[in-house]
Write a protein that holds these residues in place. Structure first.
Motif, PDB file in Angstrom:
ATOM      1  N   LEU A 208      32.602  39.609  36.708  1.00  0.00           N
ATOM      2  CA  LEU A 208      33.436  39.746  37.904  1.00  0.00           C
ATOM      3  C   LEU A 208      32.615  39.651  39.185  1.00  0.00           C
ATOM      4  O   LEU A 208      33.064  40.036  40.260  1.00  0.00           O
ATOM      5  CB  LEU A 208      34.190  41.089  37.877  1.00  0.00           C
ATOM      6  CG  LEU A 208      35.123  41.300  36.680  1.00  0.00           C
ATOM      7  CD1 LEU A 208      35.838  42.638  36.797  1.00  0.00           C
ATOM      8  CD2 LEU A 208      36.128  40.162  36.560  1.00  0.00           C
ATOM      9  N   THR A 209      31.394  39.109  39.066  1.00  0.00           N
ATOM     10  CA  THR A 209      30.572  38.925  40.262  1.00  0.00           C
ATOM     11  C   THR A 209      31.085  37.743  41.065  1.00  0.00           C
ATOM     12  O   THR A 209      31.767  36.858  40.533  1.00  0.00           O
ATOM     13  CB  THR A 209      29.104  38.684  39.881  1.00  0.00           C
ATOM     14  OG1 THR A 209      29.020  37.499  39.059  1.00  0.00           O
ATOM     15  CG2 THR A 209      28.544  39.864  39.110  1.00  0.00           C
ATOM     16  N   GLU A 210      30.759  37.723  42.336  1.00  0.00           N
ATOM     17  CA  GLU A 210      31.200  36.630  43.201  1.00  0.00           C
ATOM     18  C   GLU A 210      30.587  35.318  42.725  1.00  0.00           C
ATOM     19  O   GLU A 210      29.369  35.199  42.562  1.00  0.00           O
ATOM     20  CB  GLU A 210      30.793  36.894  44.647  1.00  0.00           C
ATOM     21  CG  GLU A 210      31.319  35.850  45.622  1.00  0.00           C
ATOM     22  CD  GLU A 210      31.008  36.207  47.062  1.00  0.00           C
ATOM     23  OE1 GLU A 210      31.348  35.410  47.948  1.00  0.00           O
ATOM     24  OE2 GLU A 210      30.429  37.286  47.292  1.00  0.00           O
TER      25      GLU A 210
ATOM     26  N   SER B 205      32.973  45.084  31.926  1.00  0.00           N
ATOM     27  CA  SER B 205      32.835  44.090  32.987  1.00  0.00           C
ATOM     28  C   SER B 205      31.513  44.309  33.717  1.00  0.00           C
ATOM     29  O   SER B 205      30.910  45.382  33.641  1.00  0.00           O
ATOM     30  CB  SER B 205      33.999  44.185  33.980  1.00  0.00           C
ATOM     31  OG  SER B 205      34.020  45.462  34.599  1.00  0.00           O
TER      32      SER B 205
ATOM     33  N   ASP C 150      37.991  42.102  43.666  1.00  0.00           N
ATOM     34  CA  ASP C 150      37.981  41.719  42.253  1.00  0.00           C
ATOM     35  C   ASP C 150      39.214  40.898  41.891  1.00  0.00           C
ATOM     36  O   ASP C 150      39.158  40.018  41.030  1.00  0.00           O
ATOM     37  CB  ASP C 150      37.929  42.967  41.365  1.00  0.00           C
ATOM     38  CG  ASP C 150      36.556  43.617  41.391  1.00  0.00           C
ATOM     39  OD1 ASP C 150      35.604  42.951  41.838  1.00  0.00           O
ATOM     40  OD2 ASP C 150      36.438  44.778  40.967  1.00  0.00           O
TER      41      ASP C 150
ATOM     42  N   ARG D 236      29.728  43.718  37.586  1.00  0.00           N
ATOM     43  CA  ARG D 236      29.831  43.411  39.007  1.00  0.00           C
ATOM     44  C   ARG D 236      28.440  43.531  39.622  1.00  0.00           C
ATOM     45  O   ARG D 236      27.546  44.133  39.036  1.00  0.00           O
ATOM     46  CB  ARG D 236      30.808  44.348  39.712  1.00  0.00           C
ATOM     47  CG  ARG D 236      32.249  44.258  39.209  1.00  0.00           C
ATOM     48  CD  ARG D 236      33.103  45.318  39.903  1.00  0.00           C
ATOM     49  NE  ARG D 236      34.511  45.204  39.552  1.00  0.00           N
ATOM     50  CZ  ARG D 236      35.052  45.757  38.481  1.00  0.00           C
ATOM     51  NH1 ARG D 236      34.292  46.460  37.643  1.00  0.00           N
ATOM     52  NH2 ARG D 236      36.336  45.621  38.224  1.00  0.00           N
TER      53      ARG D 236
ATOM     54  N   TYR E 289      38.397  37.328  42.655  1.00  0.00           N
ATOM     55  CA  TYR E 289      37.470  36.745  41.694  1.00  0.00           C
ATOM     56  C   TYR E 289      38.181  36.405  40.379  1.00  0.00           C
ATOM     57  O   TYR E 289      37.989  35.326  39.809  1.00  0.00           O
ATOM     58  CB  TYR E 289      36.309  37.707  41.425  1.00  0.00           C
ATOM     59  CG  TYR E 289      35.588  38.182  42.652  1.00  0.00           C
ATOM     60  CD1 TYR E 289      35.506  37.388  43.792  1.00  0.00           C
ATOM     61  CD2 TYR E 289      34.990  39.439  42.702  1.00  0.00           C
ATOM     62  CE1 TYR E 289      34.858  37.830  44.933  1.00  0.00           C
ATOM     63  CE2 TYR E 289      34.330  39.880  43.831  1.00  0.00           C
ATOM     64  CZ  TYR E 289      34.270  39.076  44.941  1.00  0.00           C
ATOM     65  OH  TYR E 289      33.626  39.511  46.072  1.00  0.00           O
ATOM     66  N   GLN E 290      39.020  37.336  39.898  1.00  0.00           N
ATOM     67  CA  GLN E 290      39.706  37.106  38.633  1.00  0.00           C
ATOM     68  C   GLN E 290      40.728  35.974  38.753  1.00  0.00           C
ATOM     69  O   GLN E 290      40.884  35.174  37.835  1.00  0.00           O
ATOM     70  CB  GLN E 290      40.391  38.397  38.173  1.00  0.00           C
ATOM     71  CG  GLN E 290      39.414  39.507  37.826  1.00  0.00           C
ATOM     72  CD  GLN E 290      40.109  40.754  37.298  1.00  0.00           C
ATOM     73  OE1 GLN E 290      40.987  40.672  36.445  1.00  0.00           O
ATOM     74  NE2 GLN E 290      39.733  41.914  37.817  1.00  0.00           N
TER      75      GLN E 290
END
Length: 282
Positions: free
Chosen positions: A155-157, A216, A33, A218, A36-37
């Motif tokens: 926050l997904t890829e 969030s 994560d 994911r 990603y962020q």
């Protein structure tokens, strides 16, 4: 910045999440994560669009790739650099010899550092001034029966679930606004703060609310992990939080569950406050 330097060092190649964690967060225990962020923050600073990237492209299930052109800076404005005189003594010219040892890669990295600094400074100044102008007129007295729903973070890829996260936010605003005596700012007011680095107390003060709900999204395979938390604005304490692991098709049930539990928590707090005669927060 370390992330940008790592991608620049391997420009054009896909850098895996594991490699980025090893090189950028060396010696620190963090999850993917964090990558990603950091990529999302870097894209915002560069004004990059993940769907049509000009700087950082996502390689699904593989990693990230710097697609912007990276090349050594030419000394076209300083032709004298190319024509250093050879000393009559026949000894090496220390200035020329030092320049020959400069790695062009460091010149590229320095140029990109300067670019990010300039862009980031400009974004900070523009957003800072607009935030100051917009927040002052909307400040209203806070009511204990009031809550703002902040945009849920994707926050997904590759940030491929942004539309779902935004939809989750709007649905929660709609459901909470139907609760009697509960004041909920509109989606327009909440989405103003999307992507902005503003503290919870500042947001609550601008929107005139006592509580803030954020969360969030994911994704792992076909399952979604949705996290939500309810925060008391004046203290910053989390008074309720929950994580839901559901198949993608059960997202609507998660919205109902979150809205119901938030309503129950606020109702319980209101009952306790009335029973103990706690004066309203101002």
């Amino acid at each position: 910045m370390r992330l940008l330097l790592c991608l620049a060092d391997r420009a054009g190649d896909v850098v895996s999440i594991d490699d980025l964690l090893d090189q950028v967060w060396s010696g620190v225990a963090v999850s993917p994560d964090s990558v990603y962020q950091a990529v999302a923050s870097l894209r915002r600073s560069l004004g990059d669009d993940p769907r049509q990237p000009t700087y950082i492209a996502t390689a699904p299930r593989l990693g990230y790739r710097l697609v912007a052109a990276v090349a050594p800076c030419a000394n076209q404005d300083h032709p004298q650099i190319q024509d250093d005189p050879v000393p009559e003594s026949g000894l090496p010219n220390p200035v020329t010899e030092t320049r020959a040892r400069i790695n062009p890669r460091y010149v590229v990295i320095a140029a990109m550092v300067l670019l990010v600094f300039v862009v980031g400074t400009g974004v900070f100044l523009v957003y800072g001034r607009s935030m100051h102008r917009a927040a002052v007129p909307v400040i209203v007295p806070q009511s204990q029966e009031s809550i703002a729903v902040l945009p849920f973070l994707d926050l997904t890829e590759g940030m491929k679930e942004e539309e779902f996260a935004d939809g989750m936010t709007e649905e929660l605003i709609d459901r909470l606004s139907k609760i009697p005596d509960l004041r909920v700012p509109s989606p327009t007011s909440s989405f103003y703060f999307k992507g902005k680095q503003v503290s919870i107390p500042e947001i609550a003060k601008a929107l005139g609310v006592a509580y803030v709900l954020d969360g969030s999204v994911r994704k792992s395979g076909s399952r979604l992990r949705i996290a939500a938390r309810l925060i008391r604005a004046d203290s910053g304490y989390v008074i309720w939080s929950e994580t839901y692991d559901r198949p993608s098709g059960d997202a609507l049930m998660v919205q109902d569950d979150i809205a119901g539990k938030v309503a129950k928590t606020l109702s319980r707090l209101s009952s306790v406050r009335r029973a103990t005669d706690i004066p309203p927060h101002r």
